[in-house]
Design an enzyme around this catalytic site. Structure first.
Site, short mmCIF file in Angstrom:
data_model
loop_
_atom_site.label_atom_id
_atom_site.label_comp_id
_atom_site.label_asym_id
_atom_site.label_seq_id
_atom_site.Cartn_x
_atom_site.Cartn_y
_atom_site.Cartn_z
N PHE A 112 -3.71 12.45 4.08
CA PHE A 112 -3.70 13.19 2.81
C PHE A 112 -2.93 12.45 1.72
CE2 PHE A 112 -3.63 16.86 6.03
CZ PHE A 112 -4.98 16.75 6.27
N HIS A 113 -3.22 11.15 1.59
CA HIS A 113 -2.57 10.32 0.58
C HIS A 113 -3.59 9.65 -0.34
CE1 HIS A 113 0.91 9.69 3.70
NE2 HIS A 113 0.90 10.91 3.19
N PRO A 114 -4.52 10.40 -0.94
CA PRO A 114 -5.51 9.76 -1.81
C PRO A 114 -4.87 9.24 -3.09
CG PRO A 114 -5.68 12.14 -1.98
CD PRO A 114 -4.69 11.86 -0.89
#
Length: 553
Positions: free
Chosen positions: A468-470
Site C-alpha cells: 500500500f505504497h503507491p
C-alpha cells in the site's frame, strides 16, 4: 462563491501539513475533503489497524486491474477517504527513507530535493520521543507537530528477530531514521500516548484552530482552468454543484491515485487519452498517471512452538480484553501497531544501500485480519524496495464518479523475480538462527517444499500483496522534461496557479513506508507556496557499509 487564497484538495498527509503552515502564515485556506470523521476506536486504536483500511467508510475501495504477472489477480489499493487521509488508515510505521533515495530524486531533475535539502524538513515536522533509548538525536526533530515513538517490544519474539539478524551477520541499527538505516533494530511509529497520531491530529486540527482555515466536505470533480490558470475547483456539495475559488493557487494533495485522475479530468495529461474521453486538452503531459510504483511483499510465516504470539488475543474474549484495556488506559497490545522490529538489508554485494525491508510481526496473520490456521506463529513481511516495474493510472471515463483504471504492472522484469526470491531466502535464513530456536516449529508459508526458483515464483504469483505504497504518478522533474508533471517547486508544468503535493510527485519510490516522506513533501511545498527560501541544507553523511562492493552484509 466560497473562496480563499489557497484551495487544498485532500485532507491527507501532505494536505494537512500545508494547511497548518499556510494558516500559521496568515493565508486563508480551504481544505476540501470528501471523506468523513476520523473519530472512533477503529482508527484511534493502533492495534486495530487492519480494520479501517478494509472499511468502505474510510477507504476509496480501489482495486487494480487484473495484474498480468500475478495470475490475473486484482489487488486491493486502499486510499484514505477520511479526515487525515491514508495517515488515518495506515500501519503507522514511520520511515523517512534512505539519504540516497533523495539524492536520486535530485539527480533525476528534482533540484533542491537531495537529502541535505529534505533533512531539515524531516526535523521540522518531528516530535521524536525516544532519545533516551539508543536513538540518534542529532538527526531527529524534537519540537514538530508529528509525534514519533517506539513500541515497548515486550513480546520476546520482537527482540528475537533483531538478535537473529545479528546472528546472521547483519548490522544492528539503533535508529534507521538517523545516520544508519542498514541493519536490524526497533521500528518508529506515529503513535502518541497509546493512540494513532495522524496528519489530522498533528496538523489539521491545529490549522482549524486558526479562523483563516476551513474544512469543506465536498467531492471534487475537476480543477477549473481559465486561460491556462487554475482558478478553483468544481465540487458536488450538499446535492449542489458549485465552484470553490482560489485567489492564489489550487493544490492537489489527493493521493497518487486521485491527483493524476483530477489532472486528467481537468484537461492535463496524455492528449490522446483525454481526447478519447471527450476532455478538452489544456496541457499535453504524457507523464500524468505514468511512473506508478509500489512496494510488493509476501509474508514468510512460521508456526510457533510456544504460545508466545499475539494469537492468544485472536478470539472474541481476547479482542474484548485488548479493546477494553485500551479504552480505559490507552495501554496494552492495542496501544501498539505491533510492527516493533525492523530490518533493512542489501540483497547482494555491489548494492550500495538497503533494497530489502523486513516488517516483523509477532503473529501469523494477513492484513485483512485473518489469522493463520496453524494458531500461534510469527511472520516477516518482506519484499524489494526498488522494483524497476512501472504501471499507470488511467481514466475509466470522463465521469468523475468512476474509479480510475489502476495497473501497477507488478513483476514485469526478470530483476523483480530474482530480487523477490532472494528476499524470501534471506528471510528464511534469519528465522533459522539460534535466537528463534525456542520459538520455531515449522514454516507455514511458502512452506518447506517450496525451495526451487519455480516453486518460489508460484508462491509469489499467488500470494504477493501490495504494501500500500503507491507513488510517482505526477513525477517531479525539470520543466523541460517531457515526462515530468511538476517542477522542483511542485508547480504543474503547462498550467499556472496549480500544484501537486503528495506521494504522486516522487520521482522514484523511497526505502520503506511512505507516510513520512509524504508529510515532508507537504512541509517543503508549503514554503514554496509562501515564497520563502527553503530551510538551509544540512550536509549530514549517511552511513554506507564500508565493504558494500565486496559483501552482502
Amino acid at each position: 462563491m466560497v473562496q480563499a487564497d489557497y484551495v487544498i484538495v485532500g485532507a491527507g498527509s501532505a494536505g494537512c501539513a500545508m494547511a497548518l503552515r499556510l494558516a500559521e502564515a496568515g493565508r486563508s485556506v480551504l481544505v476540501v475533503e470528501h471523506g468523513g470523521s476520523d473519530a472512533g476506536p477503529f482508527i484511534r486504536m493502533p492495534g486495530a489497524l487492519s480494520y479501517p483500511m478494509n472499511m468502505a467508510r474510510y477507504d476509496w475501495g480501489y482495486r487494480t486491474e487484473p495484474e498480468p504477472r500475478l495470475g490475473g489477480r486484482r489487488l486491493a489499493c486502499p486510499r484514505g477517504k477520511v479526515i487525515g487521509g491514508s495517515s488515518s488508515i495506515n500501519g503507522m510505521v514511520y520511515v523517512r527513507g534512505h539519504a540516497r533515495d533523495f539524492d536520486h530524486w535530485r539527480d533525476m531533475g528534482a533540484r533542491g530535493w537531495g537529502y541535505a535539502d529534505v533533512l531539515p524538513y524531516f526535523r521540522r515536522m518531528e516530535c521524536w520521543h525516544d532519545g533516551d533509548h539508543g536513538g540518534d538525536p542529532a538527526w531527529r526533530g524534537t519540537d514538530g507537530p508529528l509525534h514519533v515513538t517506539r513500541g515497548r517490544r515486550d513480546n520476546p519474539l520482537t527482540r528475537a528477530f533483531v538478535e537473529a539478524g545479528r546472528e546472521a551477520g547483519y548490522e544492528l541499527t539503533h535508529d534507521y531514521n538517523g545516520e544508519k538505516q542498514e541493519g536490524f533494530g526497533p521500528y518508529d511509529m506515529t503513535v502518541w500516548k497509546g493512540r494513532r497520531w495522524s496528519a489530522a491530529d498533528a496538523y489539521l486540527r491545529p490549522a482549524l484552530a486558526h479562523p483563516n482555515c476551513v474544512l469543506v466536505r465536498a467531492f471534487v470533480r475537476r480543477v477549473v482552468i481559465e486561460d491556462g490558470r487554475a482558478i478553483g475547483v468544481e465540487v458536488d456539495r450538499g446535492g449542489r454543484r458549485e465552484v470553490i475559488a482560489a485567489r492564489r493557487e489550487v493544490v492537489l494533495a489527493a493521493s497518487s491515485i486521485n491527483s493524476p485522475k483530477l489532472l486528467m479530468l481537468s484537461g492535463i495529461g496524455p492528449a490522446a487519452e483525454l481526447t478519447a474521453h471527450g476532455i478538452d486538452v489544456v496541457a499535453d503531459r504524457p507523464g500524468v498517471g505514468a511512473n506508478l510504483q509500489d512496494h510488493l511483499e509476501v509474508y514468510v510465516q512460521m508456526a510457533a512452538s510456544r504460545p508466545v504470539s499475539l494469537y492468544k488475543y485472536w478470539n472474541l474474549a481476547g479482542k474484548a480484553w485488548v479493546g477494553l484495556r485500551w479504552l480505559l488506559t490507552r495501554s496494552g497490545p492495542g496501544a501498539s501497531n505491533q510492527f516493533e522490529s525492523a530490518g533493512f538489508v542489501r540483497s547482494a554485494a555491489g548494492v550500495d544501500y538497503p533494497d530489502i525491508q523486513f516488517h516483523f510481526l509477532p503473529i501469523a496473520v494477513r492484513y485483512d485480519g485473518r489469522a493463520a490456521a496453524e494458531g500461534h506463529g510469527f511472520q516477516a513481511h518482506v519484499g524489494p524496495m526498488r522494483s524497476p516495474s512501472r504501471g499507470r493510472v488511467r481514466l475509466r471515463s470522463a465521469d468523475p464518479a468512476d474509479a480510475p483504471e489502476i495497473c501497477f504492472n507488478y513483476m514485469s522484469t526478470d530483476q523483480d523475480w530474482r530480487d523477490f526470491r532472494r528476499a524470501i531466502r534471506l528471510a528464511r535464513e534469519v528465522f533459522a538462527q539460534p535466537a528463534f530456536a525456542p520459538y520455531r516449529r515449522h514454516e507455514i508459508q511458502p512452506g518447506a517444499a517450496a525451495q526451487s526458483d519455480a516453486a518460489l515464483d508460484a508462491f509469489i504469483r499467488d500470494h504477493a500483496e501490495s504494501a500500500f505504497h503507491p507513488c510517482g504518478t505526477c513525477r517531479m522533474g525539470r520543466a523541460d522534461d517531457a515526462h515530468a508533471v511538476v517542477d522542483e517547486e511542485a508547480r504543474v508544468i503547462g498550467a499556472s496557479g496549480l500544484r501537486v503535493a503528495d506521494s504522486s510527485i516522487f520521482p522514484r519510490i523511497t526505502n520503506g513506508n511512505l507516510n513520512a516522506p509524504s508529510i515532508m513533501v507537504g512541509e517543503k511545498v508549503s514554503d514554496h507556496l509562501l515564497g520563502r527560501a527553503p530551510l538551509p541544507p544540512e550536509n549530514a553523511a549517511a552511513w554506507i557499509h564500508p565493504r558494500w562492493q565486496q559483501t552482502q552484509r
